[in-house]
Motif scaffolding. Structure first.
Motif, PDB file in Angstrom:
ATOM      1  N   GLN A   1      -3.334   4.365  -5.703  1.00  0.00           N
ATOM      2  CA  GLN A   1      -1.985   4.403  -6.278  1.00  0.00           C
ATOM      3  C   GLN A   1      -2.015   4.783  -7.750  1.00  0.00           C
ATOM      4  O   GLN A   1      -1.176   5.578  -8.215  1.00  0.00           O
ATOM      5  N   ASN A   2      -2.969   4.251  -8.486  1.00  0.00           N
ATOM      6  CA  ASN A   2      -3.090   4.613  -9.906  1.00  0.00           C
ATOM      7  C   ASN A   2      -3.391   6.098 -10.068  1.00  0.00           C
ATOM      8  O   ASN A   2      -2.842   6.765 -10.959  1.00  0.00           O
ATOM      9  N   LEU A   3      -4.252   6.609  -9.204  1.00  0.00           N
ATOM     10  CA  LEU A   3      -4.591   8.026  -9.251  1.00  0.00           C
ATOM     11  C   LEU A   3      -3.350   8.882  -8.977  1.00  0.00           C
ATOM     12  O   LEU A   3      -3.065   9.852  -9.694  1.00  0.00           O
TER      13      LEU A   3
ATOM     14  N   ALA B   1      -5.203   0.155  -4.631  1.00  0.00           N
ATOM     15  CA  ALA B   1      -4.674   0.130  -5.999  1.00  0.00           C
ATOM     16  C   ALA B   1      -5.233   1.298  -6.805  1.00  0.00           C
ATOM     17  O   ALA B   1      -4.509   1.935  -7.599  1.00  0.00           O
ATOM     18  N   GLU B   2      -6.506   1.610  -6.614  1.00  0.00           N
ATOM     19  CA  GLU B   2      -7.102   2.757  -7.293  1.00  0.00           C
ATOM     20  C   GLU B   2      -6.420   4.055  -6.853  1.00  0.00           C
ATOM     21  O   GLU B   2      -6.137   4.941  -7.673  1.00  0.00           O
TER      22      GLU B   2
ATOM     23  N   TYR C   1       5.598   3.412  -8.060  1.00  0.00           N
ATOM     24  CA  TYR C   1       5.394   2.093  -8.649  1.00  0.00           C
ATOM     25  C   TYR C   1       6.065   1.011  -7.795  1.00  0.00           C
ATOM     26  O   TYR C   1       6.995   1.297  -7.031  1.00  0.00           O
TER      27      TYR C   1
ATOM     28  N   ASP D   1       0.827  -1.207   0.000  1.00  0.00           N
ATOM     29  CA  ASP D   1       0.000   0.000   0.000  1.00  0.00           C
ATOM     30  C   ASP D   1       0.865   1.262   0.000  1.00  0.00           C
ATOM     31  O   ASP D   1       0.514   2.264   0.606  1.00  0.00           O
TER      32      ASP D   1
ATOM     33  N   GLU E   1       4.745   8.838  -9.139  1.00  0.00           N
ATOM     34  CA  GLU E   1       5.735   7.789  -9.443  1.00  0.00           C
ATOM     35  C   GLU E   1       6.008   6.900  -8.234  1.00  0.00           C
ATOM     36  O   GLU E   1       7.118   6.814  -7.713  1.00  0.00           O
TER      37      GLU E   1
ATOM     38  N   ASN F   1      -0.206   8.071  -9.329  1.00  0.00           N
ATOM     39  CA  ASN F   1       0.747   7.959 -10.436  1.00  0.00           C
ATOM     40  C   ASN F   1       0.312   8.805 -11.629  1.00  0.00           C
ATOM     41  O   ASN F   1       1.147   9.436 -12.288  1.00  0.00           O
ATOM     42  N   ARG F   2      -0.978   8.840 -11.900  1.00  0.00           N
ATOM     43  CA  ARG F   2      -1.456   9.707 -12.985  1.00  0.00           C
ATOM     44  C   ARG F   2      -1.198  11.177 -12.665  1.00  0.00           C
ATOM     45  O   ARG F   2      -1.039  11.997 -13.577  1.00  0.00           O
ATOM     46  N   GLN F   3      -1.134  11.491 -11.401  1.00  0.00           N
ATOM     47  CA  GLN F   3      -0.900  12.864 -10.972  1.00  0.00           C
ATOM     48  C   GLN F   3       0.579  13.134 -10.693  1.00  0.00           C
ATOM     49  O   GLN F   3       0.911  14.117 -10.041  1.00  0.00           O
TER      50      GLN F   3
END
Length: 664
Positions: A500-502, A497-498, A511, A398, A509, A504-506
Motif C-alpha cells: 500500500q505504501n508503494l 502495508a508495504e 489511504y 488490505d 491514493e 501510494n508513492r506511485q
C-alpha cells in the motif's frame, strides 16, 4: 486639521485596502475560471479544441517476435485490455521483467476501449465534490492514461496510442501480440496448485513456454485463471440463476456528427425534463424513447436510452443495443450477436431520426470489432467482495483500489427492467479479491475478479479494474522481494502495508478511510434492508431512496417471497401467491392497493414454505419454526399496516430460518 488629515489618510488607506482585496478576489476568480476552463477542456471540450496532437491513425504497439523473447520472466500478464496494459506497466516500473501477451488477435492495445469502442468512461467519482471540480478515486496509472485522452468520452485512436506509448516507454516490458492460445503452466507445490508460467501457440503453429514467478490474468473472462483450475461462479449463479447474465452490447458508429449536430443534441437533452438525460461537449445520455423501438428479434435484441461518446472526425459511438442470450465462451453465439446488430442497425438509426430531428443527416457507420460483454465469470477469491461491503461503504485492511460507481444492473432479459440498486459513497477493494482460492502464483484483475454478481454491478467499471491491475503489478514486486508467494503476501499484514505504501508513492491514493454512515443504515429496519439488497430485491436508485417507511401491499410481499423461492427452491417449495387466493383474503380488494397486515404477510411465508396452518395461526407457527424472530414482531409499528422496511425484516427472517443464509 490633524483630525481631518487622519480621516483622509484612513479613507485613502481604506480605499487601498479595498483595492488590494478586490485584486485578490479578482485574482482568485480568474484562477478559478482558468482552472474550470482547463477542467472543461480536459474532460469536456477536447473534441472541439483538437485531439491532443494525436495522429488520427492507430500507432502500432511494439510487439516482438516469438523467437526474440526470453525464457524466464518475473511476471506474465495475459490480456491487453486496459487492466492488462496497466498491470504490465506497473510491474515494469517496479523493476520486474514483464511479458504482456495478447490472445485475441488484436493489432492495437486497449481491448474493450479501443476495439469494443466503449469510449465513455464510468468514473468512480468523489460524490461530494461540485460537478465542475469533480474529483475521482482512481489515480496512479489510470490518471496517467486519462490525462492523454480527450476526456470522459474519448477518441478510440487517441486511447490506443496512449496505451501503446505507455508500453513502448518501458524497457522491462516485452509485448507478444496475436497469440492463438494461452495455457497456464501449473505445478503442485506443497500441496497447492501453483501457476509457474505460460505456454503459447502462435497462428503458424509455433509454440513457446515461458516461466515466471507469477501470472496476472487480465483477460475479460479470466480465461487463463479458469484453465489453471481457479473456481468461478457464472452470471447470477450466486443468486440461484446460473444461466442469467447482464445483456451484452455491440457499440455502433454514427457518421456525420458535426459540431452543429452535437449542439442540437446538447440543446435537446439539456432541455429535457428527465433528470437522467443530458449532454456536454464530449458525452450525451438520454433518449429514453428508444426503449420503445420494435426489434426484428425482440427476444434477443432491445434498445435502451442512448449513451453517445463523441469521436474526433465528426463521428460518435453509441452504447445502447442490448443483446440477450449471448454466450461469450461460444464463438458461434458471438458471431450471431454481430449479425443481429448489423442487420438491425439501419432500422435503429432510422428510428432515431424519426423520433429526434437532431439526428437528421446522421448515418449509421461501422460496428465495433469486439463485443462488450458486461458479465461472465466471477472469481471465487480468498475474499469475495459483497454488495453489503458497498452498501456499508466499508474499508478493508488490505485495500488496493477504491470504488464508488453506482450498483448498475443492466437488463438480463427482455422482461427484466434492470436496476440501479444504490450509489455507494466509496468502498475498498481488498487484495484478497484478486487472489484465487486454492491457486497460488496467480492474480485476477478486472471485471472477473472476486466480486459477487451484485457488487460486480459497480466494481466492473474499467477505471477500478485498471487500479487493480496497477496493484497486481506492484504486488508481484513486493512478494518477490519479500520471499513470499502470492498467498504468502496476502496473509502478511506487514507485506500488504508495504504494498500500500508503494502504491501510494506511485500516485494511487488508497489511504484508510471512514465513510459517513448513510441514513438508511440508521433506520430501524436496516437489518432487513441489508438482506433485501443482498438478494437484489431492494432498489434505492441513484439517490439511495429505499422507501423504507412507505406502505407495503400484499402483492409486493408475494413478489418478495416468489424471488426467495426462485433463489432457495428447497427452502420454499410452496406457492406464495396462494396466500392471495386462500379464504380470508378479501375478494373485492386489489392486492396492489390493499394494506399488508402482519397476519397476511405471515400466511404468505407459510404458503411459500408449504406449511399447512390456519391464517390466524400463521404468526405463531412462524415463531415456533424459527421463520420469524420476536425482535421483528416488536419492531413492527402497526401490525395492520406494514411498511416496506418491515417486509424486508420478514424476508430476512424467512430466508435465514428456512435456507440458513446469513446477511452479515
Amino acid at each position: 486639521m490633524a483630525g481631518g488629515e487622519n480621516g483622509l489618510l484612513q479613507k485613502v488607506r481604506g480605499n487601498r485596502r479595498m483595492r488590494v482585496v478586490a485584486l485578490a478576489v479578482l485574482s482568485a476568480v480568474c484562477a478559478a475560471v482558468v482552472a474550470a476552463a482547463g477542467w472543461w477542456v480536459k474532460t469536456k471540450g477536447a473534441g472541439f479544441f483538437g485531439d491532443k496532437g494525436e495522429s488520427r491513425e492507430f500507432v502500432p504497439p511494439p510487439s516482438r517476435k516469438l523467437e526474440d523473447l526470453e525464457d524466464n520472466y518475473d511476471v506474465i500478464v495475459a490480456g491487453t485490455d486496459p487492466e492488462g496494459v496497466v498491470a504490465a506497466v506497473s510491474a515494469a516500473r517496479n523493476g520486474l521483467k514483464t511479458l504482456l501477451v495478447d490472445g485475441r488477435d488484436r493489432d492495437v492495445l486497449g481491448g474493450l476501449f479501443t476495439l469494443g469502442w466503449l469510449n465513455s468512461l464510468d468514473m468512480n467519482y468523489v460524490w461530494d465534490k461540485p460537478h465542475f471540480r469533480r474529483d475521482y478515486w482512481n489515480k496512479g496509472l489510470f490518471k496517467e492514461w486519462f490525462d492523454q485522452v480527450e476526456g470522459t468520452s474519448f477518441d478510440v485512436k487517441t486511447a490506443a496510442n496512449a496505451f501503446a506509448r505507455m508500453v513502448r516507454a518501458e524497457r522491462n516490458v516485452d509485448l507478444l501480440m496475436k497469440v492463438r492460445s494461452m495455457q497456464p503452466i501449473v505445478e503442485t507445490i506443497a500441496g497447492v496448485r501453483t501457476v509457474r508460467g505460460l505456454a503459447v501457440t502462435m497462428p503458424d503453429g509455433s509454440q513457446r513456454t515461458f516461466q515466471s514467478f507469477a501470472l496476472i490474468d487480465a483477460t475479460q473472462d479470466a480465461d487463463v485463471a479458469a484453465a489453471a483450475g481457479a473456481q468461478f461462479t457464472v452470471g447470477r449463479e450466486d443468486l440461484g440463476e446460473p444461466r442469467v447474465s447482464m445483456a451484452a452490447t455491440l457499440v455502433f458508429q454514427l457518421k456525420g456528427v458535426t459540431p452543429e449536430v452535437w449542439r442540437r443534441i446538447q440543446k435537446s437533452l439539456n432541455s429535457d425534463d428527465d433528470p437522467n438525460s443530458g449532454a456536454d461537449e464530449r458525452s450525451a445520455w438520454g433518449y429514453k424513447g428508444m426503449y420503445e423501438y420494435v426489434s426484428l428479434h425482440p427476444d434477443r435484441l432491445r434498445m435502451r436510452g442512448l449513451n453517445i461518446g463523441l469521436q474526433n472526425g465528426h463521428t460518435a459511438l453509441v452504447n445502447a443495443v442490448l443483446l440477450f442470450g449471448v454466450d461469450p465462451f461460444d464463438s458461434a453465439s458471438v458471431r450471431e450477436a454481430f449479425d443481429l446488430v448489423r442487420a438491425e442497425l439501419p432500422r435503429i438509426v432510422a428510428e432515431m431520426k424519426r423520433r429526434y430531428p437532431e439526428f437528421e443527416g446522421v448515418e449509421p457507420g461501422e460496428t465495433a470489432r469486439e463485443l462488450y460483454v458486461r458479465e461472465s465469470r466471477h472469481l471465487v477469491a480468498e475474499y469475495r467482495l459483497s454488495v453489503v461491503d458497498l452498501l456499508e461503504n466499508r474499508d478493508q485492511w488490505d485495500r488496493v483500489a477504491i470504488g464508488s460507481y453506482p450498483v448498475d444492473l443492466q437488463r438480463t432479459s427482455p422482461e427484466d427492467s434492470g436496476a440501479v440498486l444504490f450509489r455507494p459513497e466509496r468502498y475498498a477493494v481488498p487484495f484478497r479479491s484478486l487472489v484465487p482460492k486454492g491457486v497460488d502464483g496467480l492474480l485476477v484483475v478486472g471485471r472477473s475478479a472476486g466480486f459477487d454478481s451484485l457488487a460486480h454491478g459497480s466494481a466492473r467499471v474499467v477505471p477500478l479494474g485498471m487500479a487493480t491491475g496497477q496493484a497486481a503489478g506492484a504486488a508481484v514486486k513486493v512478494a518477490k522481494e519479500s520471499g513470499l508467494t502470492i498467498h504468502g503476501l496476502m496473509r502478511s499484514r506487514a507485506a500488504i502495508a508495504e504494498l500500500q505504501n508503494l502504491l501510494n508513492r506511485q500516485g494511487m491514493e488508497i489511504y484508510p478511510f471512514q465513510a459517513k454512515t448513510p441514513e438508511y443504515m440508521r433506520h430501524r429496519t436496516y437489518p432487513g434492508l441489508k438482506a433485501a439488497v443482498s438478494l437484489g430485491l431492494a432498489k434505492g436508485g441513484y439517490d439511495n431512496r429505499f422507501r423504507l417507511d412507505d406502505p407495503a401491499n400484499p402483492q409486493g410481499f408475494v413478489w418478495l417471497m416468489a424471488n426467495a423461492k426462485r433463489m432457495f427452491p428447497a427452502a420454499f417449495p410452496g406457492d406464495p401467491s396462494a396466500a392471495l387466493a386462500a379464504p380470508g383474503f378479501p375478494r373485492d380488494v386489489e392486492p396492489k392497493k390493499a394494506p399488508l397486515t402482519l397476519e397476511q404477510a405471515a400466511y404468505t411465508v407459510l404458503c411459500a414454505a408449504n406449511v399447512r396452518a390456519e391464517r390466524r395461526e400463521a404468526e405463531e407457527v412462524l415463531l415456533a419454526r424459527g421463520l420469524l424472530k420476536p425482535d421483528t414482531v416488536r419492531a413492527i409499528v402497526d401490525v395492520r399496516r406494514l411498511t416496506i422496511g418491515e417486509t424486508y425484516l420478514l424476508l430476512r427472517d424467512a430466508v435465514e430460518g428456512a435456507a440458513g443464509r446469513r446477511f452479515d
